[in-house]
Design an enzyme around this catalytic site. Structure first.
Site, PDB file in Angstrom:
ATOM      1  N   TYR A   3      66.243 -24.038  81.508  1.00  0.00           N
ATOM      2  CA  TYR A   3      67.506 -23.685  82.455  1.00  0.00           C
ATOM      3  C   TYR A   3      67.854 -22.626  83.047  1.00  0.00           C
ATOM      4  O   TYR A   3      67.503 -21.435  82.882  1.00  0.00           O
ATOM      5  CB  TYR A   3      68.814 -23.826  81.227  1.00  0.00           C
ATOM      6  CG  TYR A   3      68.994 -25.130  80.339  1.00  0.00           C
ATOM      7  CD1 TYR A   3      68.498 -26.158  80.711  1.00  0.00           C
ATOM      8  CD2 TYR A   3      69.904 -25.035  79.414  1.00  0.00           C
ATOM      9  CE1 TYR A   3      68.860 -27.368  80.027  1.00  0.00           C
ATOM     10  CE2 TYR A   3      70.215 -26.044  78.524  1.00  0.00           C
ATOM     11  CZ  TYR A   3      69.453 -27.460  78.911  1.00  0.00           C
ATOM     12  OH  TYR A   3      69.614 -28.369  78.389  1.00  0.00           O
TER      13      TYR A   3
HETATM   14  N1  LIG Z   1      68.529 -32.077  75.825  1.00  0.00           N
HETATM   15  C1  LIG Z   1      68.685 -32.499  77.038  1.00  0.00           C
HETATM   16  O1  LIG Z   1      67.858 -33.123  77.838  1.00  0.00           O
HETATM   17  C2  LIG Z   1      70.215 -32.207  77.648  1.00  0.00           C
HETATM   18  C3  LIG Z   1      70.304 -32.667  79.060  1.00  0.00           C
HETATM   19  C4  LIG Z   1      71.684 -32.187  79.568  1.00  0.00           C
HETATM   20  C5  LIG Z   1      72.613 -31.422  78.845  1.00  0.00           C
HETATM   21  N2  LIG Z   1      72.220 -30.935  77.642  1.00  0.00           N
HETATM   22  C6  LIG Z   1      72.636 -29.918  76.820  1.00  0.00           C
HETATM   23  O2  LIG Z   1      74.086 -30.446  76.599  1.00  0.00           O
HETATM   24  C7  LIG Z   1      74.948 -29.614  77.225  1.00  0.00           C
HETATM   25  C8  LIG Z   1      76.298 -30.174  77.520  1.00  0.00           C
HETATM   26  O3  LIG Z   1      75.788 -31.335  78.510  1.00  0.00           O
HETATM   27  P1  LIG Z   1      76.540 -31.789  79.984  1.00  0.00           P
HETATM   28  O4  LIG Z   1      76.701 -30.462  80.764  1.00  0.00           O
HETATM   29  O5  LIG Z   1      75.768 -32.899  80.636  1.00  0.00           O
HETATM   30  O6  LIG Z   1      77.978 -32.181  79.431  1.00  0.00           O
HETATM   31  P2  LIG Z   1      79.137 -33.123  79.905  1.00  0.00           P
HETATM   32  O7  LIG Z   1      80.248 -32.601  79.113  1.00  0.00           O
HETATM   33  O8  LIG Z   1      78.604 -34.556  79.898  1.00  0.00           O
HETATM   34  O9  LIG Z   1      79.316 -32.544  81.455  1.00  0.00           O
HETATM   35  C9  LIG Z   1      79.755 -31.284  81.655  1.00  0.00           C
HETATM   36  C10 LIG Z   1      80.066 -31.227  83.068  1.00  0.00           C
HETATM   37  O10 LIG Z   1      81.315 -32.136  83.446  1.00  0.00           O
HETATM   38  C11 LIG Z   1      82.067 -31.466  84.493  1.00  0.00           C
HETATM   39  N3  LIG Z   1      83.292 -31.057  83.961  1.00  0.00           N
HETATM   40  C12 LIG Z   1      83.434 -30.643  82.678  1.00  0.00           C
HETATM   41  N4  LIG Z   1      84.902 -30.423  82.329  1.00  0.00           N
HETATM   42  C13 LIG Z   1      85.405 -30.586  83.635  1.00  0.00           C
HETATM   43  C14 LIG Z   1      86.758 -30.756  83.973  1.00  0.00           C
HETATM   44  N5  LIG Z   1      87.743 -30.378  82.943  1.00  0.00           N
HETATM   45  N6  LIG Z   1      87.044 -31.112  85.123  1.00  0.00           N
HETATM   46  C15 LIG Z   1      86.181 -31.701  86.071  1.00  0.00           C
HETATM   47  N7  LIG Z   1      84.863 -31.738  85.624  1.00  0.00           N
HETATM   48  C16 LIG Z   1      84.447 -31.123  84.514  1.00  0.00           C
HETATM   49  C17 LIG Z   1      81.157 -30.260  84.985  1.00  0.00           C
HETATM   50  O11 LIG Z   1      80.493 -30.533  85.794  1.00  0.00           O
HETATM   51  P3  LIG Z   1      80.756 -30.484  87.515  1.00  0.00           P
HETATM   52  O12 LIG Z   1      81.717 -29.470  87.803  1.00  0.00           O
HETATM   53  O13 LIG Z   1      79.459 -30.270  88.090  1.00  0.00           O
HETATM   54  O14 LIG Z   1      81.115 -31.987  87.915  1.00  0.00           O
HETATM   55  C18 LIG Z   1      80.591 -29.976  83.627  1.00  0.00           C
HETATM   56  O15 LIG Z   1      79.451 -29.056  83.832  1.00  0.00           O
HETATM   57  C19 LIG Z   1      74.340 -28.610  78.185  1.00  0.00           C
HETATM   58  O16 LIG Z   1      74.976 -27.535  78.660  1.00  0.00           O
HETATM   59  C20 LIG Z   1      73.092 -28.486  77.556  1.00  0.00           C
HETATM   60  O17 LIG Z   1      73.295 -27.437  76.732  1.00  0.00           O
HETATM   61  C21 LIG Z   1      70.890 -31.357  77.070  1.00  0.00           C
END
Ligand SMILES: NC(=O)c1ccc[n+]([C@@H]2O[C@H](COP(=O)([O-])OP(=O)(O)OC[C@H]3O[C@@H](n4cnc5c(N)ncnc54)[C@H](OP(=O)(O)O)[C@@H]3O)[C@@H](O)[C@H]2O)c1
Length: 310
Positions: free
Chosen positions: A52
């Protein structure tokens, strides 16, 4: 189900926070604010990865956790790039430890399946890190169920086990329900699923012309391209308004509700975005609302046919 805990015995919280935005979309100040808000909301479980943000995610997370480290469960991942060879795992894990300034990291995940390296080599390396006290739990991410069970047999021969899985899981990405989550329940493996908001889709913002990861990152645009997913996101927003929650709160609470899920991994780029996801910690969906949310998007076909005869 086995309860994962921190070094001082604090159980993992029902939400995990993912630091994937730290040092990129979230600068150091926004990252610290989100960390503090998570701690104030009772989150004790934090996730990052070697890959990351060029290391900034691990570096910042390490700074924030330092004063209270023993009460927290901290996970990182190896092998997204460079594979799961002994040399790559040991080299990147050592770098992760140095970035975080931690002697011990609680969970080390394999970031993805690597079919080119013998499982014995990979799991001997993980077992050694564990017996050296450098990690406490072994995890795997983005594995199919057969890959988990194959690896688990190798781990068992070495006197260890896979303790936790990290699959993708949200209202429009339900593949984990078919094999992974039932397997985890049967095998007593914890599950910390990622992307509970579908990378932001389930906040409902794209229906009103909002921007973010889906409009900025072609991988996420492709992952959430189908119209049916956007329709489900719109319908989730309508339902959320009816029941008086933010769509994001409902989406995270829905992911948390599956009995095979230990703690969904929430994330955001700033404190304002984070609040509705954090609010899901206090929201337990009743049966009726859970089924209404589930019905917004079809479940994948079951793992075996002839279920009508069961
Ligand atoms: N193992 C893996 O391959 C893998 C892959 C992905 C993630 N992860 C882990 O899982 C965690 C969470 O994944 P994710 O970031 O994909 O989770 P998610 O909850 O699906 O997406 C989070 C994203 O949604 C948007 N968002 C969140 N709250 C919001 C709101 N109130 N209003 C508007 N937009 C909002 C933001 O992106 P924008 O502002 O850019 O729209 C935020 O970065 C990561 O931090 C990481 O630690 C692991």
């Amino acid at each position: 189900m086995t309860q994962l805990c921190s070094p001082d015995g604090t159980p993992v919280s029902s939400l995990c926070f993912g630091a994937m935005q730290f040092g990129d979309r979230a600068d150091a100040t926004a990252s610290r604010e989100m960390y503090k808000a998570c701690r104030a909301a009772g989150i004790t479980f934090f996730d990052t990865a070697h890959v990351y943000t060029g290391g900034a995610s691990e570096t910042l997370l390490g700074q924030f956790v330092a004063p209270e480290r023993d009460g927290l469960t901290i996970a990182t991942k190896a092998g997204y790039t460079g594979g799961s060879s002994r040399a790559n795992i040991l080299a990147t894990f050592e770098e992760s430890r140095q970035r975080m300034k931690l002697d011990q990291i609680d969970i080390l995940y394999l970031h993805r399946w690597d079919g080119a390296v013998p499982l014995a080599e990979t799991f001997e390396t993980l077992a050694q890190l564990q017996s050296d006290g450098k990690i406490r739990y072994i995890g795997v991410s983005n594995f199919a169920a057969w890959q988990v069970m194959k690896a688990q047999a190798v781990a068992a021969d070495l006197g260890t086990r896979i303790d936790i899985l990290q699959p993708m899981y949200n209202l429009v990405k339900k593949q984990a329900e078919v094999e992974l989550l039932p397997m985890a329940q049967d095998q007593d493996i914890a599950v910390a699923p990622y992307s509970p908001l579908g990378g932001g889709l389930l906040t409902g913002k794209y229906a009103s012309g909002g921007t973010g990861r889906l409009s900025e990152d072609s991988r996420y645009a492709a992952r959430y391209a189908p119209d049916a997913m956007h329709k489900a996101a719109r319908e989730l927003s309508t339902l959320a308004a009816e029941v008086g929650h933010a769509p994001a709160t409902l989406a995270v609470a829905w992911a948390k509700r599956h009995p095979g899920v230990t703690a969904p991994i929430i994330s955001a780029r700033n404190l304002e975005q984070l609040q509705p996801s954090l609010a899901a910690a206090a929201l337990d969906l009743d049966e009726a609302l859970y089924h209404r949310v589930s019905a917004l998007y079809p479940a994948p076909p079951p793992a075996t046919d002839r279920l009508e005869e069961a």
